[in-house]
Design a protein around this motif. Structure first.
Motif, PDB file in Angstrom:
ATOM      1  N   HIS A  27      43.707  87.734   3.943  1.00  0.00           N
ATOM      2  CA  HIS A  27      44.166  89.062   3.521  1.00  0.00           C
ATOM      3  C   HIS A  27      43.142  90.111   3.948  1.00  0.00           C
ATOM      4  N   PRO A  28      43.529  91.394   3.901  1.00  0.00           N
ATOM      5  CA  PRO A  28      42.548  92.441   4.173  1.00  0.00           C
ATOM      6  C   PRO A  28      41.343  92.304   3.243  1.00  0.00           C
ATOM      7  N   PHE A  29      40.179  92.694   3.762  1.00  0.00           N
ATOM      8  CA  PHE A  29      38.956  92.545   2.992  1.00  0.00           C
ATOM      9  C   PHE A  29      38.070  93.774   3.162  1.00  0.00           C
ATOM     10  N   LEU A  30      37.180  93.953   2.194  1.00  0.00           N
ATOM     11  CA  LEU A  30      36.294  95.112   2.134  1.00  0.00           C
ATOM     12  C   LEU A  30      34.963  94.801   2.803  1.00  0.00           C
ATOM     13  N   VAL A  31      34.475  95.747   3.596  1.00  0.00           N
ATOM     14  CA  VAL A  31      33.146  95.657   4.214  1.00  0.00           C
ATOM     15  C   VAL A  31      32.414  96.948   3.865  1.00  0.00           C
ATOM     16  N   ILE A  32      31.187  96.800   3.327  1.00  0.00           N
ATOM     17  CA  ILE A  32      30.386  97.973   2.968  1.00  0.00           C
ATOM     18  C   ILE A  32      28.979  97.780   3.516  1.00  0.00           C
ATOM     19  N   ASN A  33      28.460  98.799   4.178  1.00  0.00           N
ATOM     20  CA  ASN A  33      27.073  98.755   4.625  1.00  0.00           C
ATOM     21  C   ASN A  33      26.168  98.629   3.399  1.00  0.00           C
ATOM     22  N   ASN A  53      32.064 108.749   9.289  1.00  0.00           N
ATOM     23  CA  ASN A  53      32.120 107.347   8.921  1.00  0.00           C
ATOM     24  C   ASN A  53      31.172 107.111   7.746  1.00  0.00           C
ATOM     25  N   ALA A  54      31.714 106.632   6.619  1.00  0.00           N
ATOM     26  CA  ALA A  54      30.931 106.454   5.395  1.00  0.00           C
ATOM     27  C   ALA A  54      30.374 105.045   5.243  1.00  0.00           C
ATOM     28  N   GLY A  55      30.618 104.159   6.217  1.00  0.00           N
ATOM     29  CA  GLY A  55      30.106 102.795   6.118  1.00  0.00           C
ATOM     30  C   GLY A  55      30.875 101.933   5.130  1.00  0.00           C
ATOM     31  N   ILE A  56      32.120 102.308   4.861  1.00  0.00           N
ATOM     32  CA  ILE A  56      33.001 101.568   3.948  1.00  0.00           C
ATOM     33  C   ILE A  56      34.310 101.337   4.697  1.00  0.00           C
ATOM     34  N   TYR A  57      34.754 100.068   4.734  1.00  0.00           N
ATOM     35  CA  TYR A  57      35.909  99.730   5.560  1.00  0.00           C
ATOM     36  C   TYR A  57      36.804  98.710   4.850  1.00  0.00           C
ATOM     37  N   LEU A 106      42.713  98.641  10.286  1.00  0.00           N
ATOM     38  CA  LEU A 106      41.334  99.001   9.969  1.00  0.00           C
ATOM     39  C   LEU A 106      41.386 100.362   9.297  1.00  0.00           C
ATOM     40  N   THR A 107      40.779 100.455   8.129  1.00  0.00           N
ATOM     41  CA  THR A 107      40.693 101.732   7.423  1.00  0.00           C
ATOM     42  C   THR A 107      39.224 102.059   7.231  1.00  0.00           C
ATOM     43  N   ILE A 108      38.874 103.284   7.571  1.00  0.00           N
ATOM     44  CA  ILE A 108      37.487 103.749   7.512  1.00  0.00           C
ATOM     45  C   ILE A 108      37.350 104.732   6.361  1.00  0.00           C
ATOM     46  N   GLY A 109      36.404 104.482   5.466  1.00  0.00           N
ATOM     47  CA  GLY A 109      36.085 105.475   4.450  1.00  0.00           C
ATOM     48  C   GLY A 109      35.472 106.681   5.135  1.00  0.00           C
ATOM     49  N   ALA A 110      36.013 107.864   4.839  1.00  0.00           N
ATOM     50  CA  ALA A 110      35.582 109.085   5.516  1.00  0.00           C
ATOM     51  C   ALA A 110      34.955 110.043   4.505  1.00  0.00           C
ATOM     52  N   ALA A 111      33.665 110.286   4.657  1.00  0.00           N
ATOM     53  CA  ALA A 111      32.943 111.209   3.783  1.00  0.00           C
ATOM     54  C   ALA A 111      32.896 112.578   4.439  1.00  0.00           C
ATOM     55  N   ARG A 112      33.085 113.596   3.623  1.00  0.00           N
ATOM     56  CA  ARG A 112      33.016 114.970   4.128  1.00  0.00           C
ATOM     57  C   ARG A 112      31.544 115.357   4.298  1.00  0.00           C
ATOM     58  N   TYR A 113      31.200 115.878   5.468  1.00  0.00           N
ATOM     59  CA  TYR A 113      29.830 116.299   5.766  1.00  0.00           C
ATOM     60  C   TYR A 113      29.872 117.759   6.187  1.00  0.00           C
TER      61      TYR A 113
END
Length: 172
Positions: free
Chosen positions: A51-57, A117-121, A80-87
């Motif tokens: 199943h889909p899984f979480l990857v975090i830096n 890219n927030a390093g969360i996927y 693939l879903t990328i956590g996107a942080a506002r900068y």
């Protein structure tokens, strides 16, 4: 089961967290013999997830709700879903908009914002086919290969707190 990919100070990390019992989780370690980048260690997983899984830096602190991230991933049918942080960036000067050497206008001290890219996927299992075995490979490489293959990659906007503690100023 939570997998921690370790290289630098691997023994100290494993000694500290152990098998995860003290945290009420099951921890297993993926030991990189050499640096494999932010995605390369995924080639060392003992089996492909079903199943889909979480990857975090490892240098990310956040209050994101992973269920919302997984719901987004599924709802938008992403692989693939990328956590996107506002900068946000503030330019302390007047910015000139030029055409050659002519000034078209001036914007005084503009503030721009970007999604970064927030390093969360969240990764679907089929993305692992793009990661070369035991080779240095970053998540940005995986993103680009997935996009070139024509597969859907989503950006999940993060509104919760998010800090990259790898940046000393942010950590302070």
């Amino acid at each position: 089961t939570i997998y921690l990919a370790v290289n630098y100070k691997a023994d100290a990390i494993e000694d500290y967290f152990g098998d995860g019992t003290n945290l009420s989780v099951s921890l297993k370690y993926i030991k990189e013999e050499h640096k494999l980048g932010t995605a390369g260690a995924l080639s060392l997983l003992p089996e492909v997830p079903k199943h889909p899984f979480l990857v975090i830096n490892g240098d990310i602190m956040t209050e994101i709700d992973p269920r919302r991230l997984f719901d987004f991933h599924q709802h938008h049918r992403c692989v693939l879903t990328i956590g996107a942080a506002r900068y946000r960036v503030s330019v302390p000067y007047g910015v000139l908009n030029l055409a050659g050497h002519y000034v078209l206008d001036v914007e005084e001290k503009p503030r721009q914002q970007f999604f970064c890219n927030a390093g969360i996927y969240v990764l679907s299992p089929e993305t692992l086919q793009f990661i070369p075995a035991d080779t240095y490979f970053d998540m940005t490489d995986l993103m680009n290969r997935t996009l070139r293959a024509g597969l859907p990659v989503g950006a999940f906007p993060i509104h919760e707190s998010w800090i990259d503690i790898g940046q000393m100023a942010d950590l302070e």
